[in-house]
Design an enzyme around this catalytic site. Structure first.
Site, PDB file in Angstrom:
ATOM      1  N   HIS A 123      -3.543 -30.761   6.555  1.00 18.23           N
ATOM      2  CA  HIS A 123      -3.667 -31.960   5.719  1.00 18.23           C
ATOM      3  C   HIS A 123      -5.100 -32.488   5.905  1.00 18.23           C
ATOM      4  CE1 HIS A 123      -2.930 -36.226   4.663  1.00 18.23           C
ATOM      5  NE2 HIS A 123      -1.824 -35.825   4.060  1.00 18.23           N
ATOM      6  N   ASP A 173      -0.594 -32.182  14.869  1.00 19.22           N
ATOM      7  CA  ASP A 173      -0.232 -33.124  13.811  1.00 19.22           C
ATOM      8  C   ASP A 173       1.267 -32.937  13.555  1.00 19.22           C
ATOM      9  OD1 ASP A 173       0.501 -34.118  11.346  1.00 19.22           O
ATOM     10  OD2 ASP A 173      -1.260 -33.379  10.285  1.00 19.22           O
ATOM     11  N   GLN A 179       4.998 -33.931   9.767  1.00 20.35           N
ATOM     12  CA  GLN A 179       6.114 -33.338   9.023  1.00 20.35           C
ATOM     13  C   GLN A 179       7.199 -32.780   9.936  1.00 20.35           C
ATOM     14  OE1 GLN A 179       6.703 -33.549   5.835  1.00 20.35           O
ATOM     15  NE2 GLN A 179       4.768 -34.567   5.407  1.00 20.35           N
ATOM     16  N   LYS A 189       7.659 -41.100   7.999  1.00 21.18           N
ATOM     17  CA  LYS A 189       8.151 -39.761   7.652  1.00 21.18           C
ATOM     18  C   LYS A 189       9.509 -39.510   8.287  1.00 21.18           C
ATOM     19  CE  LYS A 189       3.937 -38.278   6.162  1.00 21.18           C
ATOM     20  NZ  LYS A 189       3.598 -38.059   4.760  1.00 21.18           N
ATOM     21  N   CYS A 204      -2.923 -33.444  -0.538  1.00 12.46           N
ATOM     22  CA  CYS A 204      -3.944 -33.658   0.512  1.00 12.46           C
ATOM     23  C   CYS A 204      -4.224 -32.382   1.301  1.00 12.46           C
ATOM     24  CB  CYS A 204      -3.565 -34.786   1.469  1.00 12.46           C
ATOM     25  SG  CYS A 204      -3.464 -36.385   0.674  1.00 12.46           S
TER      26      CYS A 204
END
Ligand code: PMP
Length: 413
Positions: free
Chosen positions: A130, A207, A210, A233, A371
């Protein structure tokens, strides 16, 4: 594929009842919300927590000795403990509240990055990242004269691990990758990525934006150095998230922002900084949302993340099977291990047009580059249509999307 409409082990209707926003019509049709990778909807318990805070004990935290301030401080710090358990950090002090994943990564680049990355050092990212796990590294790389290297993406949307091994060297200072891709759903082999990076002497930033709603997160088992998540999220509010960092790294890092709360003593001659995690939480934080983040995690724990993930997997398999059969559909991202994200293009029909036509049927999908422009360039496309599923989605909603797509294909021919 065998009976795809198998009964889930959790009561979906009961879950849906907890999400007020789902019970509405959009453009005259029942809403089918498939934009969960962008943000999930919020259960009533999260909404109630926000209202309870503002109605019952709104006060600034840490500094007050009055009853409301103490109640708010207690709730805020309880939330830290709950997030600690959610990601299995060893200590609450290793959990810093942020605005979200973007701020978590920027915090690392601006502090650990600025302090430890030097001219000629290498930063390894992946082709699946991202923008928020690319641009902050570019900023620090440019400032320091460091070099960014990229792990290539294979045709199915998984990472080329052989190339990764070749990229690693004693010049590698940082490896920063996502746990799961927001555009394709690919689940990356982060444990292996971390082990290999550590063998090369590099630090690893994950990261987890998700991953948090779908995958087990155990930062101790992973042995990652930093791990960033966003509350929104994972059924929580927007504008808050958490950054995990290993204690010894956080303690050695310079402050991120200066201001109240992050100090022990201030004088014009010399300021001493607070202990972690407060050193990295300057100013009045997003108190209400941090407290509601706890309610979101409790919602997930109550359903059971594994049961949720198993059901989402059924949704993904069913949607992949059905959408994949539509004429001229090209699925983008078919890795074996995926979270519930289905990305696709249909011939030369612009994803934006597909998104608009589905919206007319009450079906909310995301279209565009998500993104992840470098990833789209890799596949030679401008963007995709992305349907991302959460625990409150149903097979019937997928049927409605498929019906819509079939009509679009017929209409546009
Ligand atoms: N990384 C990934 C993989 C994401 O999906 C997102 C959100 N789309 C982010 C980072 C940024 O998260 P936030 O906008 O909550 O900071």
């Amino acid at each position: 594929m065998a009976d795809l409409k198998t009964a889930p082990s959790i009561d979906i209707q009961k879950i849906r009842d907890q999400f007020p926003v789902l019970h509405q019509k959009v453009n005259g049709k029942p809403l089918a919300y498939f934009d969960n990778a962008a943000t999930t909807q919020k259960p009533q318990s999260v909404i109630n927590t926000l209202v309870d805070y503002y109605q019952g004990y709104n006060a600034n935290i840490h500094r007050g000795i009055h009853t409301l301030a103490e109640k708010a401080t207690k709730a805020y710090e309880e939330s830290r403990k709950v997030i600690q358990r959610f990601i299995n950090a060893a200590e609450g002090e290793e959990v810093i509240f942020t605005k979200g994943t973007t701020e978590g990564i920027n915090l690392v680049t601006a502090t650990y990055g600025r302090q430890n990355i030097h001219k000629g050092d290498e930063i390894i990212l992946s082709g699946l990242e991202h923008h928020s796990n690319i641009v902050p590294w570019q900023i620090v790389a440019e400032e320091k004269g460091a070099i960014i290297k990229v792990i290539p993406v294979l045709e199915d949307g998984s990472l080329d691990m052989a190339s990764y091994r070749n990229l690693l060297s004693d010049r590698t200072k940082i490896v920063a990758v996502n746990h799961a891709s927001n555009s394709l759903g690919t689940v990356n082999p982060v444990k292996e990525i971390i082990e290999l990076a550590h063998l090369a002497g590099a630090r690893v930033v994950i990261d987890g934006a998700q991953a948090s709603a779908h995958l087990d997160i155990d930062v101790q088992e992973l042995d990652c150095d930093f791990y960033a998540i966003s509350a929104h999220k994972v059924y929580g509010p927007t504008g808050t998230g958490a950054l995990y960092g290993k204690r010894e790294l956080l303690e050695a890092m310079p402050p991120y922002q200066g201001g109240g709360e992050m100090i022990k003593n201030v004088s014009f001659e010399k300021t001493t900084y607070n202990d972690i995690p407060h050193r990295f939480e300057a100013g009045t934080p997003n108190i209400a949302d941090v407290i509601a983040f706890k309610s979101a995690v409790e919602f997930v724990s109550k359903q059971g993340k594994h049961a949720m993930a198993a059901y989402e997997h059924e949704l993904l398999s069913y949607a992949t099977e059905r959408v994949g059969k539509i004429q001229d559909v090209r699925l983008i991202g078919t890795a074996r291990e995926k979270v519930s994200v289905l990305s696709f293009v249909i011939n030369d029909i612009h994803p934006f047009d597909i998104g608009q036509m589905l919206d007319a049927r009450g079906v909310a999908v995301r279209t565009g580059h998500h993104c992840t422009e470098p990833l789209m360039n890799h596949f030679g496309i401008e963007g995709t249509v992305r349907a991302s599923f959460a625990v409150y989605n149903t097979m019937e909603e997928i049927d409605s999307m498929v019906e819509g797509l079939e009509r679009i294909v017929k209409f546009m021919k």
